[in-house]
Design a protein around this motif. Structure first.
Motif, PDB file in Angstrom:
ATOM      1  N   GLN A  17       2.968 -20.841   4.417  1.00 26.26           N
ATOM      2  CA  GLN A  17       2.005 -19.438   3.824  1.00 26.26           C
ATOM      3  C   GLN A  17       2.558 -17.815   3.800  1.00 26.26           C
ATOM      4  O   GLN A  17       1.957 -17.221   2.936  1.00 26.26           O
ATOM      5  CB  GLN A  17       1.356 -19.330   5.153  1.00 26.26           C
ATOM      6  CG  GLN A  17       0.678 -18.253   5.783  1.00 26.26           C
ATOM      7  CD  GLN A  17      -0.280 -17.926   6.758  1.00 26.26           C
ATOM      8  OE1 GLN A  17      -0.858 -19.148   7.925  1.00 26.26           O
ATOM      9  NE2 GLN A  17      -1.471 -17.305   7.100  1.00 26.26           N
ATOM     10  N   ALA A  18       4.021 -17.553   4.307  1.00 30.57           N
ATOM     11  CA  ALA A  18       4.150 -15.966   3.724  1.00 30.57           C
ATOM     12  C   ALA A  18       4.608 -16.613   2.544  1.00 30.57           C
ATOM     13  O   ALA A  18       4.403 -15.254   1.518  1.00 30.57           O
ATOM     14  CB  ALA A  18       6.114 -16.560   4.051  1.00 30.57           C
ATOM     15  N   ARG A  19       4.966 -17.535   1.901  1.00 26.72           N
ATOM     16  CA  ARG A  19       6.170 -17.815   0.620  1.00 26.72           C
ATOM     17  C   ARG A  19       3.937 -17.673  -0.274  1.00 26.72           C
ATOM     18  O   ARG A  19       4.124 -17.072  -1.771  1.00 26.72           O
ATOM     19  CB  ARG A  19       6.154 -19.365  -0.088  1.00 26.72           C
ATOM     20  CG  ARG A  19       6.680 -18.976  -1.911  1.00 26.72           C
ATOM     21  CD  ARG A  19       8.491 -18.825  -1.508  1.00 26.72           C
ATOM     22  NE  ARG A  19       8.423 -19.299  -3.094  1.00 26.72           N
ATOM     23  CZ  ARG A  19       9.723 -18.469  -3.311  1.00 26.72           C
ATOM     24  NH1 ARG A  19       9.717 -17.056  -3.133  1.00 26.72           N
ATOM     25  NH2 ARG A  19       9.756 -19.224  -4.877  1.00 26.72           N
ATOM     26  N   TRP A  20       3.394 -18.757   0.071  1.00 21.86           N
ATOM     27  CA  TRP A  20       1.830 -17.800  -1.023  1.00 21.86           C
ATOM     28  C   TRP A  20       1.938 -16.644  -0.594  1.00 21.86           C
ATOM     29  O   TRP A  20       0.458 -16.326  -1.889  1.00 21.86           O
ATOM     30  CB  TRP A  20       0.807 -19.215  -0.469  1.00 21.86           C
ATOM     31  CG  TRP A  20      -0.465 -19.652  -0.902  1.00 21.86           C
ATOM     32  CD1 TRP A  20      -0.908 -20.594  -2.136  1.00 21.86           C
ATOM     33  CD2 TRP A  20      -2.092 -18.545  -0.057  1.00 21.86           C
ATOM     34  NE1 TRP A  20      -2.385 -20.173  -2.082  1.00 21.86           N
ATOM     35  CE2 TRP A  20      -2.804 -19.101  -1.161  1.00 21.86           C
ATOM     36  CE3 TRP A  20      -2.575 -17.303   0.124  1.00 21.86           C
ATOM     37  CZ2 TRP A  20      -4.188 -18.576  -0.971  1.00 21.86           C
ATOM     38  CZ3 TRP A  20      -3.596 -17.210   0.483  1.00 21.86           C
ATOM     39  CH2 TRP A  20      -4.316 -18.212  -0.682  1.00 21.86           C
ATOM     40  N   TRP A  21       1.291 -16.031   0.396  1.00 24.68           N
ATOM     41  CA  TRP A  21       0.611 -14.672   0.475  1.00 24.68           C
ATOM     42  C   TRP A  21       1.400 -13.779  -0.428  1.00 24.68           C
ATOM     43  O   TRP A  21       0.933 -13.106  -1.048  1.00 24.68           O
ATOM     44  CB  TRP A  21       0.960 -14.041   1.661  1.00 24.68           C
ATOM     45  CG  TRP A  21      -0.638 -14.752   2.630  1.00 24.68           C
ATOM     46  CD1 TRP A  21      -0.868 -15.166   3.576  1.00 24.68           C
ATOM     47  CD2 TRP A  21      -1.696 -13.974   2.155  1.00 24.68           C
ATOM     48  NE1 TRP A  21      -1.856 -15.776   4.066  1.00 24.68           N
ATOM     49  CE2 TRP A  21      -2.350 -14.853   3.347  1.00 24.68           C
ATOM     50  CE3 TRP A  21      -2.645 -13.205   1.501  1.00 24.68           C
ATOM     51  CZ2 TRP A  21      -4.529 -14.103   2.915  1.00 24.68           C
ATOM     52  CZ3 TRP A  21      -3.721 -13.053   1.671  1.00 24.68           C
ATOM     53  CH2 TRP A  21      -4.615 -13.642   2.108  1.00 24.68           C
ATOM     54  N   GLY A  22       2.972 -13.421  -0.592  1.00 26.09           N
ATOM     55  CA  GLY A  22       3.226 -12.969  -1.182  1.00 26.09           C
ATOM     56  C   GLY A  22       3.501 -13.253  -2.814  1.00 26.09           C
ATOM     57  O   GLY A  22       2.454 -12.603  -3.907  1.00 26.09           O
ATOM     58  N   GLY A  23       2.727 -14.723  -3.113  1.00 26.69           N
ATOM     59  CA  GLY A  23       2.343 -15.033  -4.874  1.00 26.69           C
ATOM     60  C   GLY A  23       1.626 -14.185  -4.423  1.00 26.69           C
ATOM     61  O   GLY A  23       0.958 -14.107  -5.536  1.00 26.69           O
ATOM     62  N   VAL A  24       0.318 -14.217  -4.124  1.00 24.67           N
ATOM     63  CA  VAL A  24      -1.281 -14.054  -4.380  1.00 24.67           C
ATOM     64  C   VAL A  24      -1.440 -11.931  -4.354  1.00 24.67           C
ATOM     65  O   VAL A  24      -1.742 -11.389  -5.140  1.00 24.67           O
ATOM     66  CB  VAL A  24      -1.852 -13.558  -2.219  1.00 24.67           C
ATOM     67  CG1 VAL A  24      -2.952 -12.723  -2.834  1.00 24.67           C
ATOM     68  CG2 VAL A  24      -2.234 -15.014  -2.556  1.00 24.67           C
ATOM     69  N   LEU A  25      -0.361 -12.065  -3.147  1.00 23.81           N
ATOM     70  CA  LEU A  25      -0.096 -10.529  -3.961  1.00 23.81           C
ATOM     71  C   LEU A  25       0.371 -10.110  -4.648  1.00 23.81           C
ATOM     72  O   LEU A  25       0.459  -9.280  -5.831  1.00 23.81           O
ATOM     73  CB  LEU A  25       0.960  -9.279  -2.184  1.00 23.81           C
ATOM     74  CG  LEU A  25      -0.047  -9.684  -1.207  1.00 23.81           C
ATOM     75  CD1 LEU A  25       1.322  -8.989  -0.133  1.00 23.81           C
ATOM     76  CD2 LEU A  25      -1.283  -8.011  -1.198  1.00 23.81           C
ATOM     77  N   LEU A  26       1.608 -10.298  -5.643  1.00 21.80           N
ATOM     78  CA  LEU A  26       2.214 -10.651  -6.617  1.00 21.80           C
ATOM     79  C   LEU A  26       0.849 -10.789  -8.322  1.00 21.80           C
ATOM     80  O   LEU A  26       0.918  -9.973  -8.726  1.00 21.80           O
ATOM     81  CB  LEU A  26       3.450 -10.998  -6.220  1.00 21.80           C
ATOM     82  CG  LEU A  26       4.924 -10.934  -7.433  1.00 21.80           C
ATOM     83  CD1 LEU A  26       4.981 -10.057  -7.847  1.00 21.80           C
ATOM     84  CD2 LEU A  26       5.586 -12.170  -8.160  1.00 21.80           C
ATOM     85  N   GLY A  27       0.583 -12.430  -7.838  1.00 21.46           N
ATOM     86  CA  GLY A  27      -0.356 -12.355  -8.996  1.00 21.46           C
ATOM     87  C   GLY A  27      -1.200 -11.136  -8.670  1.00 21.46           C
ATOM     88  O   GLY A  27      -1.787 -10.111 -10.411  1.00 21.46           O
ATOM     89  N   GLY A  28      -2.184 -11.463  -8.106  1.00 19.33           N
ATOM     90  CA  GLY A  28      -2.903  -9.643  -7.522  1.00 19.33           C
ATOM     91  C   GLY A  28      -2.602  -8.436  -8.576  1.00 19.33           C
ATOM     92  O   GLY A  28      -3.150  -7.819  -9.356  1.00 19.33           O
ATOM     93  N   GLY A  29      -1.030  -7.860  -7.603  1.00 16.99           N
ATOM     94  CA  GLY A  29      -0.758  -6.290  -8.199  1.00 16.99           C
ATOM     95  C   GLY A  29      -0.157  -7.115 -10.120  1.00 16.99           C
ATOM     96  O   GLY A  29      -0.886  -5.892 -10.861  1.00 16.99           O
ATOM     97  N   VAL A  30       0.708  -8.145  -9.871  1.00 12.99           N
ATOM     98  CA  VAL A  30       0.796  -7.754 -11.432  1.00 12.99           C
ATOM     99  C   VAL A  30      -0.907  -7.457 -12.907  1.00 12.99           C
ATOM    100  O   VAL A  30      -0.496  -7.624 -13.100  1.00 12.99           O
ATOM    101  CB  VAL A  30       1.817  -9.123 -12.044  1.00 12.99           C
ATOM    102  CG1 VAL A  30       1.676  -9.236 -13.680  1.00 12.99           C
ATOM    103  CG2 VAL A  30       3.209  -9.329 -11.466  1.00 12.99           C
ATOM    104  N   PHE A  31      -1.996  -8.990 -12.101  1.00 11.06           N
ATOM    105  CA  PHE A  31      -3.178  -8.795 -13.478  1.00 11.06           C
ATOM    106  C   PHE A  31      -3.443  -7.354 -12.999  1.00 11.06           C
ATOM    107  O   PHE A  31      -3.725  -6.856 -14.231  1.00 11.06           O
ATOM    108  CB  PHE A  31      -3.598  -9.432 -12.457  1.00 11.06           C
ATOM    109  CG  PHE A  31      -5.627  -9.755 -13.250  1.00 11.06           C
ATOM    110  CD1 PHE A  31      -5.870  -9.800 -14.143  1.00 11.06           C
ATOM    111  CD2 PHE A  31      -5.988  -7.935 -13.121  1.00 11.06           C
ATOM    112  CE1 PHE A  31      -6.767  -9.486 -14.711  1.00 11.06           C
ATOM    113  CE2 PHE A  31      -7.348  -8.351 -12.952  1.00 11.06           C
ATOM    114  CZ  PHE A  31      -8.019  -8.646 -14.222  1.00 11.06           C
TER     115      PHE A  31
END
Length: 164
Positions: A94-108
């Motif tokens: 879960q923590a790794r996945w949420w890191g990806g969510v924030l990273l993907g959303g922010g980069v986009f």
């Protein structure tokens, strides 16, 4: 009939590393899709501030919105399919996945605010005489999302899935 659903799976190092990367990529895809969906829904459809492509007619802008919306949903659904597979394999982190969510959303969002808004000029956030407050708000939020995503991703960079 007995099942082994409650028995923890033994996952070797290579598989854990692969699952770690899949958690991150699932989150990134989901984050891109959700932020793109929010952009499309709020700024394109509800507020009518812009279309995905504003350098042509309104009709072309609406078609570009539809294509953008379809691609954002494809990213969202792709990320969710990966998430479902991770959960099925017992490899969801879960923590790794949420890191990806924030990273993907922010980069986009940062890509949208810099490349699409300023470099290519295919649309602005809002067409007003002074776009600076909108640009700063948009890009500062993007940088905050990227920074939070990086912090979580770095903290979870070890190739291990926490045992449940």
């Amino acid at each position: 009939m007995t099942t082994n659903a409650s028995v923890p799976r033994q996952i070797d190092f290579g598989a854990r590393s692969s699952l770690s990367a899949r958690n991150l990529w699932s989150g990134i895809l989901f984050g891109v899709g959700v932020v793109a969906f929010i952009d499309e829904t709020v700024f394109h459809q509800i507020l009518h501030w812009h279309h995905f492509y504003d350098l042509s007619t309104t009709e072309v802008g609406l078609i570009s919105d539809g294509l953008f919306h379809a691609l954002s949903w494809a990213a969202t659904i792709g990320g969710l399919f990966m998430l479902a597979d991770l959960r099925r394999r017992g490899g969801f982190w879960q923590a790794r996945w949420w890191g990806g969510v924030l990273l993907g959303g922010g980069v986009f969002q940062l890509y949208d605010g810099t490349v699409q808004h300023k470099w290519w000029g295919i649309h602005q956030i809002r067409y007003v005489p002074d776009t600076l407050p909108y640009d700063l708000t948009w890009n500062i939020i993007a940088v905050l999302l990227v920074a939070a995503g990086i912090v979580i991703t770095v903290r979870t960079r070890r190739s291990t899935i926490p045992s449940e």
